[in-house]
Design a protein around this motif. Sequence first.
Motif, PDB file in Angstrom:
ATOM      1  N   ASN A   1     -58.273  -9.275  17.047  1.00 16.63           N
ATOM      2  CA  ASN A   1     -57.505 -10.495  16.822  1.00 16.63           C
ATOM      3  C   ASN A   1     -57.973 -11.222  15.569  1.00 16.63           C
ATOM      4  N   VAL A   2     -59.284 -11.284  15.366  1.00 12.91           N
ATOM      5  CA  VAL A   2     -59.837 -11.924  14.170  1.00 12.91           C
ATOM      6  C   VAL A   2     -59.409 -11.144  12.927  1.00 12.91           C
ATOM      7  N   GLN A   3     -59.487  -9.830  12.981  1.00 11.98           N
ATOM      8  CA  GLN A   3     -59.067  -9.007  11.847  1.00 11.98           C
ATOM      9  C   GLN A   3     -57.592  -9.239  11.537  1.00 11.98           C
ATOM     10  N   ARG A   4     -56.762  -9.268  12.552  1.00 11.63           N
ATOM     11  CA  ARG A   4     -55.321  -9.484  12.366  1.00 11.63           C
ATOM     12  C   ARG A   4     -55.058 -10.812  11.660  1.00 11.63           C
ATOM     13  N   VAL A   5     -55.742 -11.871  12.094  1.00 11.78           N
ATOM     14  CA  VAL A   5     -55.577 -13.187  11.482  1.00 11.78           C
ATOM     15  C   VAL A   5     -55.929 -13.138  10.003  1.00 11.78           C
ATOM     16  N   LEU A   6     -57.056 -12.518   9.692  1.00 12.41           N
ATOM     17  CA  LEU A   6     -57.490 -12.446   8.291  1.00 12.41           C
ATOM     18  C   LEU A   6     -56.541 -11.596   7.445  1.00 12.41           C
ATOM     19  N   GLU A   7     -56.023 -10.526   8.014  1.00 11.95           N
ATOM     20  CA  GLU A   7     -55.048  -9.707   7.283  1.00 11.95           C
ATOM     21  C   GLU A   7     -53.779 -10.496   7.012  1.00 11.95           C
ATOM     22  N   GLN A   8     -53.379 -11.329   7.947  1.00 15.56           N
ATOM     23  CA  GLN A   8     -52.206 -12.187   7.736  1.00 15.56           C
ATOM     24  C   GLN A   8     -52.457 -13.221   6.640  1.00 15.56           C
ATOM     25  N   GLU A   9     -53.727 -13.524   6.401  1.00  9.85           N
ATOM     26  CA  GLU A   9     -54.110 -14.466   5.346  1.00  9.85           C
ATOM     27  C   GLU A   9     -54.312 -13.764   4.002  1.00  9.85           C
ATOM     28  N   GLY A  10     -54.015 -12.451   3.935  1.00 14.52           N
ATOM     29  CA  GLY A  10     -54.075 -11.721   2.681  1.00 14.52           C
ATOM     30  C   GLY A  10     -55.367 -10.969   2.431  1.00 14.52           C
ATOM     31  N   ILE A  11     -56.166 -10.768   3.469  1.00 15.47           N
ATOM     32  CA  ILE A  11     -57.425 -10.048   3.329  1.00 15.47           C
ATOM     33  C   ILE A  11     -57.219  -8.576   3.653  1.00 15.47           C
ATOM     34  N   GLU A  12     -57.836  -7.725   2.845  1.00 15.42           N
ATOM     35  CA  GLU A  12     -57.796  -6.283   3.084  1.00 15.42           C
ATOM     36  C   GLU A  12     -59.227  -5.831   3.366  1.00 15.42           C
ATOM     37  N   PHE A  13     -59.415  -5.096   4.451  1.00 19.20           N
ATOM     38  CA  PHE A  13     -60.733  -4.604   4.830  1.00 19.20           C
ATOM     39  C   PHE A  13     -60.954  -3.214   4.257  1.00 19.20           C
ATOM     40  N   LEU A  14     -62.122  -3.022   3.645  1.00 19.54           N
ATOM     41  CA  LEU A  14     -62.477  -1.760   3.008  1.00 19.54           C
ATOM     42  C   LEU A  14     -63.673  -1.163   3.722  1.00 19.54           C
TER      43      LEU A  14
END
Length: 82
Positions: free
Chosen positions: A53-66
């Motif tokens: 859920n935290v990852q989803r929120v951050l991705e919606q804010e324009g963050i990409e996880f590498l």
Amino acid sequence: MLTTGNQLKAARALAGLEQKDIAEKAGVNVNTIRNMEAAGAGQIAGRALNVQNVQRVLEQEGIEFLNHGQPGVRLAKPKGEA
């Protein structure tokens, strides 16, 4: 994929969000975010659903996880930008 506390902290900083903002949007207690970040360079412990859920929120804010050898984050390119 969100894996470490430092990765979460960096993603939050890039997104310009406070711990309480992410907690509210992800439907978790702010202490959950604090505990995740407290893992530092180690793996985030806790419920997988909360991490997702935290990852989803951050991705919606324009963050990409590498995760190319080691965890990282960056701002995603705006749609339509090469």
